[in-house]
Design a protein around this motif. Structure first.
Motif, PDB file in Angstrom:
ATOM      1  N   ASP A  67       0.883  -1.273   0.011  1.00 19.42           N
ATOM      2  CA  ASP A  67       0.075   0.065  -0.096  1.00 19.42           C
ATOM      3  C   ASP A  67       0.490   1.340  -0.108  1.00 19.42           C
ATOM      4  OD1 ASP A  67      -2.900  -1.046   0.044  1.00 19.42           O
ATOM      5  OD2 ASP A  67      -1.986  -2.007   1.931  1.00 19.42           O
TER       6      ASP A  67
ATOM      7  N   ARG B  29      -5.088  10.318   0.115  1.00 17.47           N
ATOM      8  CA  ARG B  29      -5.378   9.250   0.336  1.00 17.47           C
ATOM      9  C   ARG B  29      -6.894   8.648   0.009  1.00 17.47           C
ATOM     10  NH1 ARG B  29      -1.962   5.619   2.442  1.00 17.47           N
ATOM     11  NH2 ARG B  29      -1.045   7.486   3.807  1.00 17.47           N
ATOM     12  N   GLU B  30      -8.121   9.382   0.195  1.00 18.18           N
ATOM     13  CA  GLU B  30      -9.419   8.885  -0.220  1.00 18.18           C
ATOM     14  C   GLU B  30      -9.338   8.817  -1.761  1.00 18.18           C
ATOM     15  OE1 GLU B  30      -8.656  11.454   1.670  1.00 18.18           O
ATOM     16  OE2 GLU B  30     -10.123  11.436   3.308  1.00 18.18           O
TER      17      GLU B  30
ATOM     18  N   LEU C 214      -7.519   5.472  -2.842  1.00 20.72           N
ATOM     19  CA  LEU C 214      -8.009   4.282  -2.094  1.00 20.72           C
ATOM     20  C   LEU C 214      -9.591   4.143  -3.168  1.00 20.72           C
ATOM     21  CD1 LEU C 214      -7.766   4.423   1.753  1.00 20.72           C
ATOM     22  CD2 LEU C 214      -6.569   3.067   0.162  1.00 20.72           C
ATOM     23  N   GLU C 215     -10.132   5.070  -3.639  1.00 19.60           N
ATOM     24  CA  GLU C 215     -11.187   4.887  -4.207  1.00 19.60           C
ATOM     25  C   GLU C 215     -11.106   4.732  -5.781  1.00 19.60           C
ATOM     26  OE1 GLU C 215     -13.784   7.876  -2.816  1.00 19.60           O
ATOM     27  OE2 GLU C 215     -13.882   6.966  -0.800  1.00 19.60           O
TER      28      GLU C 215
ATOM     29  N   TYR D  15      -6.922   1.102  -8.021  1.00 25.77           N
ATOM     30  CA  TYR D  15      -5.925   0.685  -6.877  1.00 25.77           C
ATOM     31  C   TYR D  15      -6.059  -0.835  -6.457  1.00 25.77           C
ATOM     32  CZ  TYR D  15      -4.121   0.951  -2.347  1.00 25.77           C
ATOM     33  OH  TYR D  15      -3.152   1.026  -1.429  1.00 25.77           O
ATOM     34  N   TYR D  16      -7.189  -1.424  -6.461  1.00 26.33           N
ATOM     35  CA  TYR D  16      -7.113  -2.751  -5.665  1.00 26.33           C
ATOM     36  C   TYR D  16      -6.524  -3.727  -6.847  1.00 26.33           C
ATOM     37  CZ  TYR D  16      -9.182  -1.317  -1.512  1.00 26.33           C
ATOM     38  OH  TYR D  16      -9.163  -0.898  -0.068  1.00 26.33           O
TER      39      TYR D  16
ATOM     40  N   ARG E 263      -2.977  -3.508  -6.437  1.00 23.50           N
ATOM     41  CA  ARG E 263      -2.526  -4.147  -5.249  1.00 23.50           C
ATOM     42  C   ARG E 263      -2.557  -5.502  -5.290  1.00 23.50           C
ATOM     43  NH1 ARG E 263      -5.427  -5.400  -0.127  1.00 23.50           N
ATOM     44  NH2 ARG E 263      -4.198  -4.463   1.790  1.00 23.50           N
ATOM     45  N   GLU E 264      -3.338  -6.024  -6.113  1.00 21.93           N
ATOM     46  CA  GLU E 264      -3.410  -7.474  -5.965  1.00 21.93           C
ATOM     47  C   GLU E 264      -2.395  -8.125  -6.977  1.00 21.93           C
ATOM     48  OE1 GLU E 264      -7.290  -9.207  -6.335  1.00 21.93           O
ATOM     49  OE2 GLU E 264      -6.723 -11.084  -7.294  1.00 21.93           O
TER      50      GLU E 264
END
Lengths: 284, 302
Positions: free
Chosen positions: A201, A235-236, A239-240, A244-245, A248-249
């Motif tokens: 992260d 940050r917000e 993350l949104e 992002y995810y 990350r994966e």
């Protein structure tokens, strides 16, 4: 692309009683001016060895490193280094710790100018100049010490900032705070930075590109990921962000793949009979 | 499986009402907690998150009965708290194992304390079962110094479980471990809490850990001004199905939403704490660094 930092065919071997141990081999990476690259990998994979060679603290066995067109030969104030432990001199105040390097690199300035440089950077890392300047390192929190360490590095106006797990010793919330501070700070100073971390992260929040290192020996860059998340990083919004995810994966699976080898598991003391019945199955 | 409890709606097993706590007196007086209220239902898993120095350990010590409040009440099953007891097991960040005893002996000590009337054979069997539960059977004859940090932490957890406490109080039990060992222990902890229906209070500063394990996450918020202790104002219900898988959660919209909310909430608290900072930045003088003359600095002790 201007090559601000060039790392070419970098390798490092250590002599052991059983012959040479090749920690890093064939490591190539170029950073453009103002770019932030994060180097991630498991502990012991050789990422700190790479950083240490760029800092000039360790001599490469093979290959070379050039910063702004000049080959690196030993440590110098053109590269600011921030370690995991802030390594402040315990008998000097916060201000004196920063002035130590400033007085050398800006010896041609007046004492008032040098003090202004130190104060400017201490303010920049979010420290309260009023009661902080005269304090000794032991009188301030670990997070504050690390802020001083970053101010000390940036105060020398380095061409390159090297960060070796700078937030690794902090609790995860103070970590978030310092990441916010660092990204805002570098957006202003536009300093080129190379950071070693194992926090996915953290890498995604700060970096323009992430270099993932393979497990040593003979560690090298296994994959490079571009982080297109918009800047300035908030940050917000990060993350949104829809990507992002997914990013990350991608990073997590790379790291888990690196860790899935039996040797890697044995090294970490993860025995065969690790899982207990009924517990959530291992995510691999 | 559905979460066991959402918002502490059941009968409170543990309760803090208007609790305040300070340390020191006079000029050195430091208020740690101001007016903290928290109800924990039976079988609930509550994670308390907060920045270092916000009084998380004090909060756990109050729940353990290891310390008493200056004001307000701490109650256990509706009765005023009367000190520590075998119904509450603790795990601390520093493992606090007896160095001259083996893994099995460390656990036996706790088994003997609560199963004193059972036969020797039964106690031995029980200790072995618990050592197996935390996956340490292969190391049961080793001494703490021969174990890694993660293994030591598992012994500490086994010792707490050996008392078969209704309540587990965990004060940053995984804080000192590397990410992989930590993830592994989190899985084991989730499994134990789920199967044994323990009431758990976990103090942590790791948002992912809190969301992976807890039914409810409670931020301990630093006081708005110096001299004011921490408070609890918000509570986040974690309505994610169990068992929770770290990788699968990464795709879960609800998880992402909660993670973002909680992160933003905590960062806003930190920003508020720094907001009072004066903003007059000393301007940077127009000086270029000179590298050639810069040798190693001379270090002079003060």
């Amino acid at each position: 692309m201007t090559r601000h930092l060039e790392i070419a065919r970098l390798g490092k071997s250590f002599a052991t009683p059983r012959g040479a141990f090749v920690a890093v081999e064939g490591f190539d990476l170029n950073l453009s001016d103002g770019e932030f690259v994060a180097l991630i990998g498991h502990s012991g994979c050789g990422k700190s060895t790479v950083l240490s060679m760029v800092a000039g603290l360790t001599e490469p066995t093979t290959g070379g490193i050039a910063l702004a067109g000049r080959e690196i030969d030993g440590p110098g104030p053109d590269r600011g280094v921030v370690f995991q432990s802030p390594a402040l001199l315990p008998w000097l105040s916060v201000l004196e710790n920063v002035l130590l390097g400033v007085d050398q690199v800006f010896a041609h300035g007046t004492p008032a100018e040098r003090r202004a440089i130190a104060e400017h950077h201490l303010h920049g890392v979010g420290l309260d100049l009023g009661d902080m300047l005269a304090k000794l390192p032991r009188e301030i929190s670990q997070g504050e010490r690390q802020r001083v360490g970053i101010a000390r590095a940036l105060a020398l106006a380095p061409k390159l900032l090297l960060l070796d797990e700078p937030f690794g010793m902090l609790d995860s919330l103070t970590r978030l705070e310092l990441q916010d501070m660092l990204t805002a700070l570098l957006a202003r100073t536009r300093t080129t930075a190379l950071m070693v971390t194992h926090d996915v992260d953290e890498a995604l929040f700060l970096a323009d590109r992430i270099a993932m290192m393979t497990k040593g020996p003979r560690a090298r860059i296994g994959a490079l990921v571009d982080v297109h998340l918009p800047r300035p990083r908030v940050r917000e919004a990060v993350l949104e962000h829809p990507d992002y995810y997914g990013l990350r994966e991608e990073l997590i699976s790379f790291l888990e793949h690196q860790d899935a080898t039996p040797e890697a598991r044995a090294e970490r003391g993860l025995a065969v009979a690790e899982e207990i019945p009924g517990a959530t199955p291992a995510s691999q | 499986m559905t979460p066991r409890s959402l918002s502490g709606a059941g009968k409170p097993l543990l309760e803090l009402r208007g609790v305040a706590k300070h340390y020191g007196e006079g000029a050195r007086r430091a208020s740690v907690l101001s007016d903290v209220s928290l109800s924990i239902a039976e079988g609930e898993f509550v994670a308390v998150v907060g920045f270092s120095g916000t009084g998380k350990t004090t909060l756990v010590n109050l729940l353990a009965g290891l310390t008493t409040p200056d004001a307000g009440e701490v109650s256990l099953r509706g009765e005023p708290m009367r000190g520590p007891g075998p119904d509450r097991g603790f795990v601390f960040q520093s493992y606090a194992l007896l160095p001259w005893m083996t893994v099995l002996e460390n656990v036996r000590l706790a088994v003997d304390a609560v199963w004193g009337r059972r036969s020797r054979g039964e106690r031995e069997l029980r200790a072995r079962e618990i050592v197996a539960l935390v996956g340490l059977s292969h190391a049961s004859e080793k001494r703490p110094r021969e174990l890694s940090g993660g293994m030591r932490q598992r012994v500490a957890l086994a010792r707490a479980l050996a008392q078969d406490p209704a309540i587990l109080l965990l004060d940053e039990p995984l804080g000192a471990l590397d990410a992989l060992t930590r993830a592994n222990l989190q899985r084991q902890l989730a499994g134990i809490a789920l199967r044994q229906r323990k009431t758990v209070v976990l103090v942590t500063n790791d948002i992912d850990e809190a969301l992976l394990l807890a039914d409810r996450v409670v931020p301990l918020e630093p006081g708005a001004s110096p001299g004011v202790g921490s408070r609890i104002r918000a509570s986040f219900s974690v309505a994610l199905p169990r068992p929770r898988d770290r990788t699968a959660l990464n795709h879960d919209i609800e998880f992402r939403k909660l993670r973002n909310e909680l992160t933003s909430h905590l960062l806003a608290l930190a920003a508020r704490r720094r907001a009072a900072r004066p903003t007059d930045v000393p301007p940077l003088p127009p000086l270029e660094p000179r590298l050639r003359n810069a040798g190693l600095p001379r270090l002079v002790a003060r």
